[in-house]
Design an enzyme around this catalytic site. Structure first.
Site, PDB file in Angstrom:
ATOM      1  N   ARG A   1      33.456  38.302  60.980  1.00 15.28           N
ATOM      2  CA  ARG A   1      32.002  38.237  61.060  1.00 15.28           C
ATOM      3  C   ARG A   1      31.405  39.128  59.976  1.00 15.28           C
ATOM      4  O   ARG A   1      31.906  40.220  59.726  1.00 15.28           O
ATOM      5  CB  ARG A   1      31.516  38.713  62.436  1.00 15.28           C
ATOM      6  CG  ARG A   1      31.721  37.690  63.533  1.00 15.28           C
ATOM      7  CD  ARG A   1      31.093  38.115  64.843  1.00 15.28           C
ATOM      8  NE  ARG A   1      31.734  39.276  65.416  1.00 15.28           N
ATOM      9  CZ  ARG A   1      31.272  40.508  65.371  1.00 15.28           C
ATOM     10  NH1 ARG A   1      30.112  40.767  64.777  1.00 15.28           N
ATOM     11  NH2 ARG A   1      31.926  41.498  65.916  1.00 15.28           N
TER      12      ARG A   1
ATOM     13  N   TYR B   1      34.009  30.893  59.071  1.00 17.90           N
ATOM     14  CA  TYR B   1      34.878  31.656  59.968  1.00 17.90           C
ATOM     15  C   TYR B   1      34.219  32.053  61.286  1.00 17.90           C
ATOM     16  O   TYR B   1      33.095  32.560  61.291  1.00 17.90           O
ATOM     17  CB  TYR B   1      35.341  32.941  59.257  1.00 17.90           C
ATOM     18  CG  TYR B   1      36.553  33.541  59.925  1.00 17.90           C
ATOM     19  CD1 TYR B   1      37.816  33.046  59.644  1.00 17.90           C
ATOM     20  CD2 TYR B   1      36.438  34.557  60.869  1.00 17.90           C
ATOM     21  CE1 TYR B   1      38.936  33.562  60.280  1.00 17.90           C
ATOM     22  CE2 TYR B   1      37.557  35.074  61.503  1.00 17.90           C
ATOM     23  CZ  TYR B   1      38.799  34.570  61.200  1.00 17.90           C
ATOM     24  OH  TYR B   1      39.905  35.074  61.828  1.00 17.90           O
TER      25      TYR B   1
ATOM     26  N   LYS C   1      28.647  33.935  69.293  1.00 19.49           N
ATOM     27  CA  LYS C   1      27.807  35.136  69.177  1.00 19.49           C
ATOM     28  C   LYS C   1      26.345  34.769  68.870  1.00 19.49           C
ATOM     29  O   LYS C   1      25.419  35.401  69.377  1.00 19.49           O
ATOM     30  CB  LYS C   1      28.349  36.055  68.084  1.00 19.49           C
ATOM     31  CG  LYS C   1      29.816  36.399  68.229  1.00 19.49           C
ATOM     32  CD  LYS C   1      30.100  37.162  69.495  1.00 19.49           C
ATOM     33  CE  LYS C   1      31.562  37.591  69.535  1.00 19.49           C
ATOM     34  NZ  LYS C   1      31.918  38.266  70.774  1.00 19.49           N
TER      35      LYS C   1
ATOM     36  N   HIS D   1      27.934  40.708  76.463  1.00 20.35           N
ATOM     37  CA  HIS D   1      29.244  40.663  75.817  1.00 20.35           C
ATOM     38  C   HIS D   1      30.274  41.213  76.818  1.00 20.35           C
ATOM     39  O   HIS D   1      30.715  42.353  76.695  1.00 20.35           O
ATOM     40  CB  HIS D   1      29.158  41.544  74.558  1.00 20.35           C
ATOM     41  CG  HIS D   1      30.314  41.404  73.624  1.00 20.35           C
ATOM     42  ND1 HIS D   1      30.595  42.347  72.667  1.00 20.35           N
ATOM     43  CD2 HIS D   1      31.261  40.446  73.488  1.00 20.35           C
ATOM     44  CE1 HIS D   1      31.646  41.975  71.980  1.00 20.35           C
ATOM     45  NE2 HIS D   1      32.076  40.831  72.456  1.00 20.35           N
TER      46      HIS D   1
ATOM     47  N   SER E   1      35.076  46.452  70.366  1.00 18.19           N
ATOM     48  CA  SER E   1      36.337  45.848  69.923  1.00 18.19           C
ATOM     49  C   SER E   1      37.461  46.884  69.945  1.00 18.19           C
ATOM     50  O   SER E   1      37.220  48.093  69.885  1.00 18.19           O
ATOM     51  CB  SER E   1      36.199  45.213  68.545  1.00 18.19           C
ATOM     52  OG  SER E   1      35.303  45.912  67.787  1.00 18.19           O
ATOM     53  N   ALA E   2      38.665  46.370  70.046  1.00 12.09           N
ATOM     54  CA  ALA E   2      39.895  47.172  70.060  1.00 12.09           C
ATOM     55  C   ALA E   2      39.998  48.089  71.275  1.00 12.09           C
ATOM     56  O   ALA E   2      40.559  49.174  71.205  1.00 12.09           O
ATOM     57  CB  ALA E   2      40.016  47.992  68.770  1.00 12.09           C
ATOM     58  N   CYS E   3      39.448  47.652  72.399  1.00 17.04           N
ATOM     59  CA  CYS E   3      39.572  48.427  73.642  1.00 17.04           C
ATOM     60  C   CYS E   3      40.299  47.635  74.732  1.00 17.04           C
ATOM     61  O   CYS E   3      40.259  47.994  75.899  1.00 17.04           O
ATOM     62  CB  CYS E   3      38.203  48.849  74.147  1.00 17.04           C
ATOM     63  SG  CYS E   3      37.417  50.068  73.118  1.00 17.04           S
TER      64      CYS E   3
ATOM     65  N   ASP F   1      34.941  37.019  77.165  1.00 21.22           N
ATOM     66  CA  ASP F   1      34.101  37.563  76.084  1.00 21.22           C
ATOM     67  C   ASP F   1      32.607  37.618  76.411  1.00 21.22           C
ATOM     68  O   ASP F   1      31.941  38.570  76.035  1.00 21.22           O
ATOM     69  CB  ASP F   1      34.310  36.727  74.811  1.00 21.22           C
ATOM     70  CG  ASP F   1      33.790  37.416  73.554  1.00 21.22           C
ATOM     71  OD1 ASP F   1      33.932  38.644  73.452  1.00 21.22           O
ATOM     72  OD2 ASP F   1      33.236  36.727  72.677  1.00 21.22           O
TER      73      ASP F   1
ATOM     74  N   ARG G   1      43.371  34.999  64.477  1.00 19.49           N
ATOM     75  CA  ARG G   1      42.842  34.542  65.768  1.00 19.49           C
ATOM     76  C   ARG G   1      43.620  33.366  66.332  1.00 19.49           C
ATOM     77  O   ARG G   1      44.265  32.610  65.604  1.00 19.49           O
ATOM     78  CB  ARG G   1      41.380  34.079  65.577  1.00 19.49           C
ATOM     79  CG  ARG G   1      40.428  35.166  65.101  1.00 19.49           C
ATOM     80  CD  ARG G   1      40.026  36.043  66.242  1.00 19.49           C
ATOM     81  NE  ARG G   1      39.131  37.110  65.840  1.00 19.49           N
ATOM     82  CZ  ARG G   1      38.196  37.619  66.637  1.00 19.49           C
ATOM     83  NH1 ARG G   1      38.025  37.169  67.869  1.00 19.49           N
ATOM     84  NH2 ARG G   1      37.439  38.616  66.231  1.00 19.49           N
TER      85      ARG G   1
ATOM     86  N   ARG H   1      36.802  53.769  73.561  1.00 20.02           N
ATOM     87  CA  ARG H   1      38.043  54.434  73.194  1.00 20.02           C
ATOM     88  C   ARG H   1      37.714  55.892  72.913  1.00 20.02           C
ATOM     89  O   ARG H   1      37.247  56.225  71.822  1.00 20.02           O
ATOM     90  CB  ARG H   1      38.568  53.726  71.942  1.00 20.02           C
ATOM     91  CG  ARG H   1      39.992  53.947  71.589  1.00 20.02           C
ATOM     92  CD  ARG H   1      40.340  53.092  70.384  1.00 20.02           C
ATOM     93  NE  ARG H   1      40.994  51.865  70.770  1.00 20.02           N
ATOM     94  CZ  ARG H   1      42.305  51.743  70.961  1.00 20.02           C
ATOM     95  NH1 ARG H   1      43.097  52.784  70.778  1.00 20.02           N
ATOM     96  NH2 ARG H   1      42.831  50.597  71.309  1.00 20.02           N
TER      97      ARG H   1
ATOM     98  N   GLY I   1      48.580  46.589  82.849  1.00 23.30           N
ATOM     99  CA  GLY I   1      48.621  46.187  84.262  1.00 23.30           C
ATOM    100  C   GLY I   1      48.354  47.334  85.221  1.00 23.30           C
ATOM    101  O   GLY I   1      47.935  47.129  86.365  1.00 23.30           O
TER     102      GLY I   1
HETATM  103  C1  OXD Z   1      34.018  39.826  68.671  1.00 17.55           C
HETATM  104  C2  OXD Z   1      34.711  38.597  69.085  1.00 17.55           C
HETATM  105  O1  OXD Z   1      33.969  40.118  67.475  1.00 17.55           O
HETATM  106  O2  OXD Z   1      34.768  38.324  70.292  1.00 17.55           O
HETATM  107  O3  OXD Z   1      33.498  40.523  69.561  1.00 17.55           O
HETATM  108  O4  OXD Z   1      35.198  37.859  68.202  1.00 17.55           O
HETATM  109 MN    MN Z   2      33.513  39.539  71.479  1.00 15.64          MN
END
Ligand code: OXD
Ligand code: MN
Length: 596
Positions: A68, A209, A218, A238, A260-262, A285, A377, A408, A505
């Protein structure tokens, strides 16, 4: 029969973009199969070895078109005030002529597809309709998986019903005889992802993309929908949606917003480690939430598929995702193995001895670069996920008992704390974020990047109005019917720099505490920042965790929180005079509680 309002718009765009021809997308499997085979024939897609992964395909994008593009994303309102400090703003009077110039003849040599699509189950009172015009077959194929498309949606537009107009062009017209690159797109300075909330319209140009181009996601389901939600009295968020069933068969639903990344997708597809607990996926999402006449907040997942980050996904981290992508999946920018299967960093502990990387070059473990793009992806059907809940498409939505916020944070924020009230929960949503790590090139390492409600790039209007809307929505029901709000942090580190919570888990242990709290079974420890579990109330059966690590997980360190307050104060400067009074009040109360 094409509704008149749609027909008029198609003709207008046909005139403007001059595609060679127009094709309506009817939404059938045959169209999908034929189009993807055509992509293989044109060498724009690679068929994955079908003994390994039936009906799966790989697309490789241009290296300039891999994510994005937030700095090229615009909220175009007449007044700058309405876009607010978190959005790029250009007024429609400037942006529209600029983009019309770009769109002129931009589809020459290409087909313009007309994709009617529904965000949300067809016929649900929650759902909304969009029509995307696009010259990208890749986008058509992805929209087919990610949304409900075709004739069944077009039927809903009879009588000139309203829809969100979504115009998309990759911005690469073809002259007669001109060769088409594998991934045509426009240069970065010509890419525009523009939202016109006053016209319920999206114009995307130059990128093919993900979130730039699959306009249902989004652009519509968050940026435009957040505007609709504000005016219509609901929430477009979100958030993942998770269905939990306790060993005695009690069902509760929770949503969760994470930057992201969490591990958002991992949590949406969690495999609980506690015996007897069941977790099922409703969404990974986006959640659309609204109050119903019983006073409870209900959620739907407006999407029909997952556009998930492949990097890091493995049989260990997310077996449900691995099952989901075992067939019928589009992969983008992953690496290819010698057996014709896909691979990415983190999929296996040891990388294969040889790969073809995401750009089509030979790759060896000592190549000193990533084989898959970090933002590679998978696009897969939600219905193929083994953990998908049987009622995930319920047009009525599912009633939400708890909302989780997270980030995080290696220090300061305990494993879990519960807000004192809905308003306090909104405050927690406003301050969430992640610590900037060495993974990002930045001078701000160690500082917190605030990502309110994980919506920073997705709020389609002024952030102060957005927070105020959350506060107002909370007043429309009885406090006891509102979902409880929690802040979780799976990422605390001890003095050895090691993560103290196992995550994945095992997060069910935290969810179990929340479950019990909602039922009023457990009394918490009331602290300055919120309610924290008593150590004995966190189910740690069969988990090895030292006493000092447990203390760290549940600790509220007042001095660290004094610093946090300063950092929040600094961050709130962004809102200027428009900081909602309730946030100021919540911050003042926190300061007072920290002094006790
Ligand atoms: C984001 C996605 O960037 O879900 O949040 O792709
Ligand atoms: Mn997302």
């Amino acid at each position: 029969m094409t509704p008149k309002n749609l027909q008029t718009w198609i003709e207008e765009i046909d005139q403007l973009c001059q595609p060679d021809r127009i094709e309506f997308w009817h939404g059938t499997q045959k169209e999908y199969d034929d189009l993807i085979e055509e992509m293989v024939r044109l060498k724009k897609a690679i068929r994955i070895n079908s003994d390994k992964r039936p009906r799966c395909y790989l697309f490789r994008t241009d290296p300039s078109d891999v994510a994005r593009v937030e700095h090229r994303t615009f909220i175009s309102t007449t007044n700058e005030r309405n876009a607010g400090p978190t959005n790029n703003w250009v007024p429609p009077s400037v942006l529209k002529p600029r983009m019309l110039e770009l769109y002129r003849n931009s589809m020459k040599g290409r087909i313009m597809y007309v994709i009617p699509y529904s965000m949300g189950p067809i016929g649900s009172e929650f759902s909304k309709i969009g029509v995307q015009l696009t010259d990208s077959p890749y986008v058509v194929l992805n929209m087919h998986i990610m949304t409900r498309t075709g004739d069944k949606v077009l039927k809903l537009l009879e009588n000139d019903a309203a829809f969100i107009k979504c115009l998309h062009s990759i911005g690469y017209p073809l002259e007669d005889g001109q060769e088409d690159p594998v991934w045509p797109c426009a240069p970065i300075e010509q890419k525009y992802i523009s939202h016109f909330p006053e016209d319920n319209m999206i114009w995307s140009y130059g990128s093919g993309y993900g979130g730039n181009a699959l306009l249902g996601k989004k652009c519509f389901a968050l940026r435009i929908a957040s505007n609709l939600a504000r005016h219509e009295g609901w929430l477009a968020e979100h958030m993942l949606i998770l269905k939990l069933t306790s060993p005695d068969g009690v069902v509760k639903y929770v949503t969760g917003a994470f930057p992201s990344a969490c591990g958002k997708t991992n949590l949406a597809m969690i495999n609980p480690t506690l015996p007897g607990w069941k977790a099922e996926t409703v969404g990974d999402d986006i959640a659309w939430l609204r109050f119903k006449s019983d006073g409870r907040l209900y959620a739907i997942n407006p999407e029909a598929g997952f556009f998930g980050v492949a990097s890091g996904t493995s049989w260990k981290s997310n077996p449900n995702a691995m099952h989901t992508i075992a067939s019928d999946t589009i992969f983008t920018n992953v690496a290819l193995t010698d057996e014709g299967d896909v691979w990415w960093e983190g999929m296996t502990e040891e990388p294969p001895k040889h790969l073809i990387d995401w750009q089509g070059n030979d790759w060896y473990p000592d190549s000193n670069r990533k084989a898959a793009h970090p933002n590679c992806r998978f696009t897969a059907y939600a219905k193929n996920c083994p953990s998908i809940a049987d009622n995930w498409e319920d047009p009525e939505g599912v009633p939400i008992s708890a909302i989780l916020f997270g980030g995080r944070r290696p220090s300061t924020i305990p494993l879990i704390h519960e807000s004192f009230s809905f308003e306090h929960g909104v405050f927690l949503g406003s301050i969430m974020g992640s610590e900037i790590t060495a993974a990002t090139i930045s001078d701000d390492i160690g500082k917190v990047r605030r990502d309110p409600f994980a919506m920073l790039p997705f709020i389609g209007y002024h952030i102060s109005d957005y927070i105020q809307h959350w506060l107002e929505i909370g007043k429309t029901s009885k406090p006891e019917l509102l979902p409880r709000i929690y802040y979780v942090n799976w990422f605390l580190k001890n003095s050895d720099g090691k993560y103290v919570w196992p995550g994945f888990g095992e997060n069910i242990r935290v969810l179990k505490w929340i479950f019990n709290r909602i039922d009023g079974v457990r009394e918490p420890n009331m602290t300055a920042i919120g309610n924290v579990p008593k150590p004995e109330d966190l189910d740690l059966e069969n988990l090895e965790i030292s006493a000092s690590d447990l203390e760290l997980l549940l600790e509220v360190n007042k001095s660290a929180w004094q610093d946090e307050v300063l950092s929040i104060r600094k961050y709130y400067e962004l809102y200027g005079r428009l900081l909602p009074a309730e946030l100021e009040r919540q911050l003042e109360n926190l300061i007072l509680r920290l002094q006790v």
